[in-house]
Motif scaffolding. Structure first.
Motif, PDB file in Angstrom:
ATOM      1  N   MET A 198       0.842  -1.204   0.000  1.00 10.82           N
ATOM      2  CA  MET A 198       0.000   0.000   0.000  1.00 10.82           C
ATOM      3  C   MET A 198       0.871   1.245   0.000  1.00 10.82           C
ATOM      4  N   ILE A 199       0.532   2.172  -0.875  1.00 13.79           N
ATOM      5  CA  ILE A 199       1.260   3.445  -0.935  1.00 13.79           C
ATOM      6  C   ILE A 199       0.342   4.520  -0.376  1.00 13.79           C
ATOM      7  N   ILE A 200       0.864   5.325   0.528  1.00 14.62           N
ATOM      8  CA  ILE A 200       0.049   6.420   1.074  1.00 14.62           C
ATOM      9  C   ILE A 200       0.738   7.750   0.779  1.00 14.62           C
ATOM     10  N   ILE A 201       0.002   8.656   0.161  1.00 12.28           N
ATOM     11  CA  ILE A 201       0.565   9.968  -0.164  1.00 12.28           C
ATOM     12  C   ILE A 201      -0.177  11.011   0.670  1.00 12.28           C
ATOM     13  N   LYS A 202       0.556  11.788   1.455  1.00 12.42           N
ATOM     14  CA  LYS A 202      -0.096  12.858   2.227  1.00 12.42           C
ATOM     15  C   LYS A 202       0.312  14.202   1.658  1.00 12.42           C
ATOM     16  N   LYS A 203      -0.596  15.149   1.695  1.00 15.30           N
ATOM     17  CA  LYS A 203      -0.317  16.512   1.228  1.00 15.30           C
ATOM     18  C   LYS A 203       0.828  17.106   2.038  1.00 15.30           C
ATOM     19  N   SER A 204       1.762  17.783   1.363  1.00 13.02           N
ATOM     20  CA  SER A 204       2.852  18.427   2.096  1.00 13.02           C
ATOM     21  C   SER A 204       2.292  19.603   2.889  1.00 13.02           C
ATOM     22  N   ILE A 239      -3.999   8.793  -9.954  1.00  9.75           N
ATOM     23  CA  ILE A 239      -3.283   9.035  -8.691  1.00  9.75           C
ATOM     24  C   ILE A 239      -2.813  10.491  -8.646  1.00  9.75           C
ATOM     25  N   SER A 240      -2.327  11.008  -9.793  1.00 11.89           N
ATOM     26  CA  SER A 240      -1.832  12.396  -9.786  1.00 11.89           C
ATOM     27  C   SER A 240      -2.983  13.382  -9.579  1.00 11.89           C
ATOM     28  N   LYS A 241      -4.147  13.115 -10.161  1.00 10.43           N
ATOM     29  CA  LYS A 241      -5.287  14.017  -9.951  1.00 10.43           C
ATOM     30  C   LYS A 241      -5.742  13.983  -8.495  1.00 10.43           C
ATOM     31  N   LEU A 242      -5.861  12.792  -7.928  1.00 15.06           N
ATOM     32  CA  LEU A 242      -6.311  12.723  -6.529  1.00 15.06           C
ATOM     33  C   LEU A 242      -5.250  13.307  -5.589  1.00 15.06           C
ATOM     34  N   THR A 243      -3.975  13.201  -5.971  1.00 16.53           N
ATOM     35  CA  THR A 243      -2.930  13.807  -5.146  1.00 16.53           C
ATOM     36  C   THR A 243      -3.055  15.340  -5.194  1.00 16.53           C
ATOM     37  N   THR A 281      -5.353  13.019   1.473  1.00 18.21           N
ATOM     38  CA  THR A 281      -4.520  11.807   1.523  1.00 18.21           C
ATOM     39  C   THR A 281      -4.948  10.875   0.397  1.00 18.21           C
ATOM     40  N   VAL A 282      -3.966  10.231  -0.229  1.00 17.64           N
ATOM     41  CA  VAL A 282      -4.273   9.253  -1.285  1.00 17.64           C
ATOM     42  C   VAL A 282      -3.704   7.893  -0.871  1.00 17.64           C
ATOM     43  N   HIS A 283      -4.522   6.869  -0.959  1.00 14.40           N
ATOM     44  CA  HIS A 283      -4.082   5.491  -0.698  1.00 14.40           C
ATOM     45  C   HIS A 283      -4.143   4.739  -2.020  1.00 14.40           C
ATOM     46  N   SER A 287      -8.885  10.693   0.110  1.00 16.37           N
ATOM     47  CA  SER A 287      -9.638  11.023   1.328  1.00 16.37           C
ATOM     48  C   SER A 287      -9.623  12.520   1.606  1.00 16.37           C
ATOM     49  N   PHE A 288     -10.783  13.016   2.007  1.00 17.44           N
ATOM     50  CA  PHE A 288     -10.961  14.434   2.353  1.00 17.44           C
ATOM     51  C   PHE A 288     -11.404  14.487   3.810  1.00 17.44           C
TER      52      PHE A 288
END
Ligand code: AHN
Ligand code: ZN
Length: 335
Positions: free
Chosen positions: A1-7, A80-84, A89-91, A113-114
């Motif tokens: 699982m990759i999790i991307i959080k907003k900086s 993924i880039s649009k949701l990022t 947060t993007v999972h 996620s919002f």
């Protein structure tokens, strides 16, 4: 699982922008003498159908989004880039699942996620893959040709990416998880079809057993499937009414109140085995399906369903608007 959080910098910038916007909004409210607790029609954001249409077109431009192909991977990267860009947060939930024909599919469920800290949550979802074969095409020579899935797949996702854009600019009164499921449409080829089976909705079956957050729950979910064809008719889908009658009523009443009663008909449709079935039965989240049903076609869906003609010519901005504005209204009223 990759999790991307907003900086933090992007987040801080967004908070400042939101504060400035809400200040401007407050002054407007005072001069209009509206009650602060009441949600006025003007506080519901506007769904932009041109933007949604562009998001549908973009997905289709990669080619058929069949698992284990380059087009599928490229589209995943774009989603993924649009949701990022838009979500907090993007999972990205990557998995290997076995298709009915024994093939191992590399799939990705993509989740934006919002308000991730909010305990009260709503799921908005659609499938992003497209069918590997046009097994309902009038020409048998096309029965093993992959489809664009402009309506069957890309329309629901296009509406959701536009909703993600709106949610990045307007804070919703609830937590939202946009879930883009993979491998919904790898179900048994018509030539092998018998009774109901579990060959469809592999991505949502996987997620329902292994949610992106352990013990994840949402108060309800709304699935969008085939929401882009002209003059679409969203009859009440029977599993939706069985598992989540209150949500069906709320969504259909909202659509009719804001002027989309011609799309959201009170007619009862049929039981459709789709992603929401597993979200209801495995995960226990009451989830409805907004899906175009037309009994005059033998298969029960829009005319070009599972044919090579499910392309951009099918897509009508007015239908995207009817669905997108209805969902946005339900979310922001949060009744
Ligand atoms: C079946 O035909 C079993 N289910 C329809 C679900 C579906 C297919 N949604 C889009 N494509
Ligand atoms: Zn399909």
């Amino acid at each position: 699982m990759i999790i991307i959080k907003k900086s933090l910098t992007i987040k801080a910038y967004l908070i400042i922008a939101i504060l400035l916007l809400s200040c401007a909004d407050n002054t407007k409210k005072e001069t209009q003498h509206s009650k602060p607790d009441q949600i006025s029609a003007s506080s519901i954001p506007d769904f932009n159908a041109d933007s949604a249409y562009y998001f549908v077109e973009k997905q289709v431009s990669f080619g058929p989004r069949v698992p284990n192909t380059v087009a599928h991977q490229k589209c995943a990267d774009w989603l993924i880039s649009k949701l990022t860009d838009f979500a907090d947060t993007v999972h990205v939930q990557q998995a290997k699942v076995r298709a009915y024909d024994g093939k191992i599919l590399n799939i990705s469920n993509i989740i934006g996620s919002f308000n991730p800290q909010h305990r009260s949550r709503i799921i908005l979802c659609a499938h992003w893959d497209s069918r590997p074969y046009a097994d309902y095409d009038p020409n048998p020579a096309n029965h093993y040709t992959p489809i664009d899935g402009a309506n069957d797949g890309a329309s629901g996702v296009g509406v959701l990416i536009e909703i993600a854009r709106i949610l990045s600019l307007n804070n919703a009164p609830v937590g939202i998880d946009i879930i883009l499921f993979d491998a919904e449409d790898y179900g048994k080829h018509e030539n092998f079809k018998g009774q109901a089976d579990d060959s469809w909705a592999l991505g949502s079956q996987y997620w329902s057993k292994n949610p992106h957050i352990s013990n994840y729950y949402a108060k309800y979910g709304i699935l969008l499937d085939m929401v882009g064809a002209s003059n679409a008719t969203f009859k009440i889908e029977e599993y939706s009414y069985y598992f989540a009658p209150g949500i069906v009523r709320k969504v259909w009443e909202t659509a009719q109140r804001i002027g989309y009663g011609n799309y959201f008909s009170n007619e009862r449709g049929s039981y459709i085995l789709d992603d929401h079935y597993y979200m209801n039965t495995i995960r226990g989240i009451p989830t409805i399906n907004i899906i175009h049903q037309e009994t005059r076609h033998g298969h029960g869906f829009f005319k070009q369903w599972h044919t090579i003609d499910d392309n951009m010519d099918v897509i009508d901005k007015e239908t995207l608007k009817a669905v997108g504005q209805t969902v946005i209204t339900v979310v922001f009223e949060n009744k």
